[in-house]
Design a protein around this motif. Structure first.
Motif, PDB file in Angstrom:
ATOM      1  N   GLY A 141       0.809  -1.206   0.000  1.00  0.00           N
ATOM      2  CA  GLY A 141       0.000   0.000   0.000  1.00  0.00           C
ATOM      3  C   GLY A 141       0.846   1.260   0.000  1.00  0.00           C
ATOM      4  N   ILE A 142       0.178   2.359   0.267  1.00  0.00           N
ATOM      5  CA  ILE A 142       0.837   3.660   0.236  1.00  0.00           C
ATOM      6  C   ILE A 142       1.995   3.729   1.220  1.00  0.00           C
ATOM      7  CG2 ILE A 142       0.463   6.118   0.766  1.00  0.00           C
ATOM      8  CD1 ILE A 142      -2.406   5.695  -0.376  1.00  0.00           C
ATOM      9  N   ASP A 143       1.915   2.957   2.294  1.00  0.00           N
ATOM     10  CA  ASP A 143       2.933   3.036   3.338  1.00  0.00           C
ATOM     11  C   ASP A 143       4.301   2.514   2.909  1.00  0.00           C
ATOM     12  OD1 ASP A 143       1.602   0.490   3.276  1.00  0.00           O
ATOM     13  OD2 ASP A 143       2.570  -0.015   5.163  1.00  0.00           O
ATOM     14  N   VAL A 144       4.393   1.814   1.757  1.00  0.00           N
ATOM     15  CA  VAL A 144       5.716   1.341   1.311  1.00  0.00           C
ATOM     16  C   VAL A 144       6.506   2.445   0.615  1.00  0.00           C
ATOM     17  CG1 VAL A 144       4.840  -1.013   1.068  1.00  0.00           C
ATOM     18  CG2 VAL A 144       4.969   0.465  -0.972  1.00  0.00           C
ATOM     19  N   LEU A 145       5.842   3.555   0.277  1.00  0.00           N
ATOM     20  CA  LEU A 145       6.515   4.641  -0.440  1.00  0.00           C
ATOM     21  C   LEU A 145       7.407   5.447   0.504  1.00  0.00           C
ATOM     22  CD1 LEU A 145       3.543   6.012  -2.583  1.00  0.00           C
ATOM     23  CD2 LEU A 145       5.468   4.625  -3.395  1.00  0.00           C
ATOM     24  N   ARG A 146       8.543   5.871  -0.037  1.00  0.00           N
ATOM     25  CA  ARG A 146       9.442   6.743   0.718  1.00  0.00           C
ATOM     26  C   ARG A 146      10.220   7.601  -0.281  1.00  0.00           C
ATOM     27  NH1 ARG A 146      12.105   1.847   0.231  1.00  0.00           N
ATOM     28  NH2 ARG A 146      14.277   2.042  -0.478  1.00  0.00           N
ATOM     29  N   VAL A 147      10.888   8.631   0.219  1.00  0.00           N
ATOM     30  CA  VAL A 147      11.770   9.462  -0.600  1.00  0.00           C
ATOM     31  C   VAL A 147      13.199   9.211  -0.123  1.00  0.00           C
ATOM     32  CG1 VAL A 147      12.382  11.791  -1.303  1.00  0.00           C
ATOM     33  CG2 VAL A 147       9.981  11.181  -0.963  1.00  0.00           C
ATOM     34  N   ASP A 148      14.031   8.681  -1.025  1.00  0.00           N
ATOM     35  CA  ASP A 148      15.404   8.304  -0.694  1.00  0.00           C
ATOM     36  C   ASP A 148      16.419   9.268  -1.293  1.00  0.00           C
ATOM     37  OD1 ASP A 148      14.761   6.087   0.746  1.00  0.00           O
ATOM     38  OD2 ASP A 148      15.425   4.633  -0.754  1.00  0.00           O
ATOM     39  N   GLU A 149      17.604   9.278  -0.702  1.00  0.00           N
ATOM     40  CA  GLU A 149      18.780   9.879  -1.317  1.00  0.00           C
ATOM     41  C   GLU A 149      19.402   8.824  -2.231  1.00  0.00           C
ATOM     42  OE1 GLU A 149      20.224  12.882  -1.044  1.00  0.00           O
ATOM     43  OE2 GLU A 149      18.910  13.787   0.455  1.00  0.00           O
ATOM     44  N   VAL A 150      19.593   9.156  -3.508  1.00  0.00           N
ATOM     45  CA  VAL A 150      20.151   8.212  -4.478  1.00  0.00           C
ATOM     46  C   VAL A 150      21.302   8.878  -5.231  1.00  0.00           C
ATOM     47  CG1 VAL A 150      17.928   7.039  -4.754  1.00  0.00           C
ATOM     48  CG2 VAL A 150      18.531   8.896  -6.309  1.00  0.00           C
ATOM     49  N   GLU A 151      22.077   8.061  -5.917  1.00  0.00           N
ATOM     50  CA  GLU A 151      23.186   8.585  -6.717  1.00  0.00           C
ATOM     51  C   GLU A 151      22.647   9.420  -7.875  1.00  0.00           C
ATOM     52  OE1 GLU A 151      26.411   8.383  -6.196  1.00  0.00           O
ATOM     53  OE2 GLU A 151      26.222   7.123  -4.403  1.00  0.00           O
ATOM     54  N   ARG A 152      23.385  10.463  -8.216  1.00  0.00           N
ATOM     55  CA  ARG A 152      23.008  11.308  -9.340  1.00  0.00           C
ATOM     56  C   ARG A 152      23.089  10.491 -10.632  1.00  0.00           C
ATOM     57  NH1 ARG A 152      23.299  16.911 -10.768  1.00  0.00           N
ATOM     58  NH2 ARG A 152      23.802  17.221 -12.970  1.00  0.00           N
ATOM     59  N   PRO A 153      21.990  10.442 -11.413  1.00  0.00           N
ATOM     60  CA  PRO A 153      22.028   9.672 -12.668  1.00  0.00           C
ATOM     61  C   PRO A 153      22.983  10.298 -13.687  1.00  0.00           C
ATOM     62  CG  PRO A 153      19.765  10.184 -11.994  1.00  0.00           C
ATOM     63  CD  PRO A 153      20.667  11.034 -11.166  1.00  0.00           C
ATOM     64  N   VAL A 154      23.523   9.456 -14.547  1.00  0.00           N
ATOM     65  CA  VAL A 154      24.435   9.908 -15.610  1.00  0.00           C
ATOM     66  C   VAL A 154      23.824   9.521 -16.955  1.00  0.00           C
ATOM     67  CG1 VAL A 154      26.739   9.700 -16.596  1.00  0.00           C
ATOM     68  CG2 VAL A 154      26.433   9.636 -14.103  1.00  0.00           C
ATOM     69  N   PRO A 155      23.607  10.465 -17.851  1.00  0.00           N
ATOM     70  CA  PRO A 155      22.978  10.125 -19.139  1.00  0.00           C
ATOM     71  C   PRO A 155      23.883   9.285 -20.022  1.00  0.00           C
ATOM     72  CG  PRO A 155      23.658  12.430 -19.112  1.00  0.00           C
ATOM     73  CD  PRO A 155      23.873  11.905 -17.728  1.00  0.00           C
ATOM     74  N   GLY A 156      23.309   8.243 -20.614  1.00  0.00           N
ATOM     75  CA  GLY A 156      24.020   7.421 -21.581  1.00  0.00           C
ATOM     76  C   GLY A 156      23.718   7.869 -22.996  1.00  0.00           C
ATOM     77  N   ASP A 157      24.052   7.044 -23.951  1.00  0.00           N
ATOM     78  CA  ASP A 157      23.818   7.375 -25.354  1.00  0.00           C
ATOM     79  C   ASP A 157      22.332   7.621 -25.593  1.00  0.00           C
ATOM     80  OD1 ASP A 157      26.472   6.970 -25.739  1.00  0.00           O
ATOM     81  OD2 ASP A 157      26.276   5.119 -26.894  1.00  0.00           O
ATOM     82  N   GLY A 158      22.021   8.741 -26.214  1.00  0.00           N
ATOM     83  CA  GLY A 158      20.644   9.060 -26.556  1.00  0.00           C
ATOM     84  C   GLY A 158      19.794   9.518 -25.398  1.00  0.00           C
ATOM     85  N   GLN A 159      20.400   9.696 -24.229  1.00  0.00           N
ATOM     86  CA  GLN A 159      19.631  10.078 -23.046  1.00  0.00           C
ATOM     87  C   GLN A 159      19.885  11.514 -22.633  1.00  0.00           C
ATOM     88  OE1 GLN A 159      20.862   7.093 -20.147  1.00  0.00           O
ATOM     89  NE2 GLN A 159      18.930   6.002 -20.452  1.00  0.00           N
ATOM     90  N   VAL A 160      18.922  12.042 -21.882  1.00  0.00           N
ATOM     91  CA  VAL A 160      18.986  13.402 -21.366  1.00  0.00           C
ATOM     92  C   VAL A 160      18.714  13.348 -19.864  1.00  0.00           C
ATOM     93  CG1 VAL A 160      17.828  15.644 -21.386  1.00  0.00           C
ATOM     94  CG2 VAL A 160      18.292  14.487 -23.535  1.00  0.00           C
ATOM     95  N   LEU A 161      19.468  14.118 -19.091  1.00  0.00           N
ATOM     96  CA  LEU A 161      19.196  14.238 -17.661  1.00  0.00           C
ATOM     97  C   LEU A 161      18.373  15.496 -17.431  1.00  0.00           C
ATOM     98  CD1 LEU A 161      19.710  13.092 -14.809  1.00  0.00           C
ATOM     99  CD2 LEU A 161      21.686  14.640 -14.665  1.00  0.00           C
ATOM    100  N   VAL A 162      17.187  15.309 -16.840  1.00  0.00           N
ATOM    101  CA  VAL A 162      16.247  16.412 -16.638  1.00  0.00           C
ATOM    102  C   VAL A 162      16.111  16.698 -15.150  1.00  0.00           C
ATOM    103  CG1 VAL A 162      13.868  17.186 -16.947  1.00  0.00           C
ATOM    104  CG2 VAL A 162      14.967  15.818 -18.730  1.00  0.00           C
ATOM    105  N   ARG A 163      16.256  17.975 -14.775  1.00  0.00           N
ATOM    106  CA  ARG A 163      15.894  18.385 -13.420  1.00  0.00           C
ATOM    107  C   ARG A 163      14.391  18.602 -13.411  1.00  0.00           C
ATOM    108  NH1 ARG A 163      17.906  19.336  -8.764  1.00  0.00           N
ATOM    109  NH2 ARG A 163      20.045  19.087  -9.541  1.00  0.00           N
ATOM    110  N   VAL A 164      13.697  17.745 -12.679  1.00  0.00           N
ATOM    111  CA  VAL A 164      12.241  17.701 -12.733  1.00  0.00           C
ATOM    112  C   VAL A 164      11.649  18.892 -11.981  1.00  0.00           C
ATOM    113  CG1 VAL A 164      10.200  16.331 -12.186  1.00  0.00           C
ATOM    114  CG2 VAL A 164      12.314  15.188 -12.916  1.00  0.00           C
ATOM    115  N   LYS A 165      10.783  19.621 -12.667  1.00  0.00           N
ATOM    116  CA  LYS A 165      10.037  20.725 -12.047  1.00  0.00           C
ATOM    117  C   LYS A 165       8.656  20.274 -11.584  1.00  0.00           C
ATOM    118  CE  LYS A 165      12.885  24.258 -12.702  1.00  0.00           C
ATOM    119  NZ  LYS A 165      13.385  25.102 -11.590  1.00  0.00           N
ATOM    120  N   ALA A 166       8.104  19.255 -12.252  1.00  0.00           N
ATOM    121  CA  ALA A 166       6.793  18.715 -11.881  1.00  0.00           C
ATOM    122  C   ALA A 166       6.662  17.314 -12.448  1.00  0.00           C
ATOM    123  CB  ALA A 166       5.664  19.598 -12.403  1.00  0.00           C
ATOM    124  N   ALA A 167       6.009  16.438 -11.667  1.00  0.00           N
ATOM    125  CA  ALA A 167       5.780  15.058 -12.102  1.00  0.00           C
ATOM    126  C   ALA A 167       4.380  14.644 -11.686  1.00  0.00           C
ATOM    127  CB  ALA A 167       6.819  14.116 -11.488  1.00  0.00           C
ATOM    128  N   GLY A 168       3.584  14.208 -12.640  1.00  0.00           N
ATOM    129  CA  GLY A 168       2.223  13.787 -12.332  1.00  0.00           C
ATOM    130  C   GLY A 168       2.188  12.419 -11.679  1.00  0.00           C
TER     131      GLY A 168
END
Length: 307
Positions: A12-39
């Motif tokens: 349920g909802i109680d399994v959700l948490r906000v973690d500290e994670v490693e900064r992602p690194v873009p690979g071929d064809g990828q873009v790293l986006v600083r998210v301003k909003a997420a639905g």
């Protein structure tokens, strides 16, 4: 380090948490986006419970989210057409958008028009592409009548507007608290519940030509009882009924490439031809509260997280 929504097991909802994670690194064809909003979306809540493991297998720890809008921070090798600082709308197929930083395939992004607010842009992909595909699947025409259930929800509020743009008469099934909004957008509102079939027949004595079910719970059977042809019934919520009666289940990439549809929807919003109601905006840290509201299933419009 950066923050992202995570969970380690189905539940349920109680399994959700906000973690500290490693900064992602873009690979071929990828873009790293600083998210301003997420639905956030009902499908994500169902995936989190483990009910869709055959269709959407999970690896733990799992992230969450598809919709996003933000500013490009880095581009990977082979990316053309985007630069750091560009404002974009897009989606992640890696369940990774509910985060401060997200890796996105460059082909899954389009530029954000200046007139489209962040919270609308960030919540557009799933509801927009789903509404586009569902309406397109039943092909409403000028002079016809189409009924849409769940007409005031995240998908429904866009579907009724897109259906109206075809010139069809649109009947929207929704709670009475949302009838004023529906009327203001040229939709004929009808309350759901006991007697709904009679209310629809009284409103559309000439009959109903098409039916889009965005809620489930017997609306496929209602559409058939109203005499709607199977090929003009679409449900995104009742797959058992769809299999039983042979109706459509379109509502997504069947409509075409997601980034292309996003660009068209964003242009309609920027020009004032399409409204995306925002029910509530939560900070990322309140992801549990956001999903609690979502799972009540009475929200008018879209719920959005702001990292």
């Amino acid at each position: 380090m950066t923050k992202a929504v995570r969970y380690d097991e189905f539940g349920g909802i109680d399994v959700l948490r906000v973690d500290e994670v490693e900064r992602p690194v873009p690979g071929d064809g990828q873009v790293l986006v600083r998210v301003k909003a997420a639905g956030i979306n009902p499908s994500e809540a169902v995936i989190r419970t483990g009910a869709l493991t055959d269709m959407f297998p999970s690896t733990f720890p799992s992230g969450q989210g598809s919709d996003l809008a933000g500013v490009i921070e880095e581009v990977g090798a082979g990316v053309d057409g985007f630069l750091p600082g560009d404002e974009v709308i897009g989606f992640s197929n890696k369940r990774a958008s509910q985060a401060e930083l997200a890796l996105v395939e460059a082909g899954d992004l389009t530029r954000k028009p200046e007139k489209v607010p962040w919270e609308i842009a960030g919540g557009l992909y799933v509801v927009g592409v789903t509404a586009w595909g569902a309406v397109r699947s039943v092909s409403p025409q000028e002079g016809e009548t189409v009924v849409i259930s769940g007409a005031a929800g995240g998908v429904g509020s866009l579907a009724v507007q897109l259906a109206r743009r075809t010139g069809a008469t649109v009947i929207g099934l929704a709670s009475e608290s949302n009838h004023g909004w529906l009327r203001s957008h040229g939709v004929i509102p009808i309350a759901y519940g006991d007697g709904v079939a009679d209310r629809i027949r009284a409103t559309a004595p000439q009959g109903v030509d098409a039916f889009v079910d965005l809620y489930g719970g017997g609306y496929v059977e209602l559409a058939l009882a109203l005499g709607v042809a199977r090929e003009r019934i679409d449900t995104i919520a009742d797959f058992a009924a769809a299999a039983k009666y042979g109706v459509k289940t379109d509502g997504g990439t069947e409509a075409g490439p997601g980034a292309k549809i996003l660009a068209e929807l964003a242009a309609l919003i920027a020009d004032g031809h399409l409204e995306v109601p925002i029910a509530h905006v939560y900070p990322l840290a309140q992801v549990r509260e956001a999903y609690t509201e979502l799972e009540r299933r009475h929200t008018h419009g879209k719920i959005v997280l702001r990292p």
